[in-house]
Design an enzyme around this catalytic site. Structure first.
Site, PDB file in Angstrom:
ATOM      1  N   HIS A  50     -14.846  55.692  27.045  1.00  0.00           N
ATOM      2  CA  HIS A  50     -15.253  55.620  26.058  1.00  0.00           C
ATOM      3  C   HIS A  50     -16.138  56.024  25.668  1.00  0.00           C
ATOM      4  O   HIS A  50     -16.419  57.190  24.447  1.00  0.00           O
ATOM      5  CB  HIS A  50     -16.603  54.383  26.283  1.00  0.00           C
ATOM      6  N   GLN A 151     -13.296  47.283  37.949  1.00  0.00           N
ATOM      7  CA  GLN A 151     -14.449  46.886  37.210  1.00  0.00           C
ATOM      8  C   GLN A 151     -13.518  45.047  36.821  1.00  0.00           C
ATOM      9  O   GLN A 151     -12.419  45.710  36.653  1.00  0.00           O
ATOM     10  CB  GLN A 151     -14.427  47.736  36.465  1.00  0.00           C
ATOM     11  N   GLU A 153     -13.420  42.916  34.090  1.00  0.00           N
ATOM     12  CA  GLU A 153     -14.369  42.925  32.375  1.00  0.00           C
ATOM     13  C   GLU A 153     -12.938  41.352  31.001  1.00  0.00           C
ATOM     14  O   GLU A 153     -13.396  41.871  30.415  1.00  0.00           O
ATOM     15  CB  GLU A 153     -13.959  43.825  31.932  1.00  0.00           C
ATOM     16  N   SER A 178     -20.040  44.300  28.573  1.00  0.00           N
ATOM     17  CA  SER A 178     -19.480  44.094  27.198  1.00  0.00           C
ATOM     18  C   SER A 178     -17.912  43.630  26.898  1.00  0.00           C
ATOM     19  O   SER A 178     -18.203  42.715  26.244  1.00  0.00           O
ATOM     20  CB  SER A 178     -19.802  45.529  26.505  1.00  0.00           C
ATOM     21  N   ASP A 179     -17.342  43.818  27.760  1.00  0.00           N
ATOM     22  CA  ASP A 179     -16.098  43.577  27.491  1.00  0.00           C
ATOM     23  C   ASP A 179     -15.519  42.188  27.886  1.00  0.00           C
ATOM     24  O   ASP A 179     -14.858  41.064  27.929  1.00  0.00           O
ATOM     25  CB  ASP A 179     -14.963  44.536  28.311  1.00  0.00           C
TER      26      ASP A 179
END
Length: 256
Positions: A50, A151, A153, A178-179
């Protein structure tokens, strides 16, 4: 081997389930990264997903951390062997792989960091990671000194957490709150009970497989709760967040 990178102390700390407190770096600035490296964090994520980072911006940041006790971890933009190979060649040994949903994807990430026959990493005899060909046993040492953190998510990732955690070569599981919140129907609300319950479930399943868990938690109460739940490595803030908060506070002090 006369090389401070080997053995990989961050990998060893995770294997020993030693708590590691980290920080997220998103400003893509060598100066900022150098300051973070002086702060005393155990590990730092240099974000390539990001944040506006690529090979040309990450090399100066690695140089800025030379001599720092903080272990650099790169979050690659995607689970792609060529991208991972380039990060390896410039000197990263610790990887955060985003959006891993299956055991096959986890195994692919591991294979991308290993030389044959254990993996598919392409061979260059001279690059920054082996001090441009001056480290004689780099090929012998590299495979066993790479850290792979995957990760989780998405709902599919949660469904497959046991298989992912059991994948040989995976050193840790990282939750993307968040995801994950978005995937569970709570976009922008990682504090929702459904999300928190799922995070706790991921931690428990990873622990059942002997794998340490990590998470980004810029709110102190969240970070302390995750540590109580058994998280081993927690990023407790970010350079961007700290900079924005401190400058906003400074402006407000004199403007309001």
């Amino acid at each position: 081997m006369n090389n401070a990178i080997f053995p990989n102390k961050f990998k060893a700390a995770l294997a020993a389930q030693q708590v590691q407190i980290g920080c997220w770096s998103a400003l893509a600035s060598p100066i900022t990264t150098e300051v973070l490296g002086l702060a005393g964090f155990d590990w730092l994520v240099l974000d390539g997903e990001h944040a506006p980072n690529d090979v040309s911006t990450l090399i100066p940041q690695l140089m800025a951390l030379k001599g720092s006790a903080s272990a650099p971890v790169v979050r690659v933009p995607t689970n792609e062997p060529v991208i991972i190979k380039r990060m390896l060649d410039i000197g990263f040994y610790n990887f955060l792989i985003p959006f891993v949903e299956t055991q096959e994807e986890a195994a692919r990430a591991v294979a991308s960091t290993r030389y044959p026959p254990e993996g598919i990493r392409g061979v260059s005899v001279s690059h920054r990671a082996n001090m441009f060909g001056t480290v004689p046993d780099y090929f012998a040492q590299s495979n066993k000194n790479i850290t792979i953190i995957v990760q989780i998510e998405s709902q599919l990732g949660v469904d497959n957490v046991d298989a992912i955690a059991a994948t040989e070569g995976v050193d840790g599981i990282f939750v993307g709150p968040s995801d994950l919140a978005a995937a569970l129907g709570h976009l922008g609300n990682a504090s929702h009970p459904d999300v928190q319950q799922t995070i706790q479930h991921i931690f428990a399943r990873a622990k059942a497989h002997g794998k340490p868990c990590g998470i980004l938690a810029p709110v102190e109460a969240d970070a302390r709760r995750y540590l109580e739940w058994g998280a081993t490595f927690v990023a407790v803030g970010s350079d961007l967040g700290a900079f924005r908060a401190s400058t906003q506070k400074l402006a407000d002090t004199f403007k309001k």
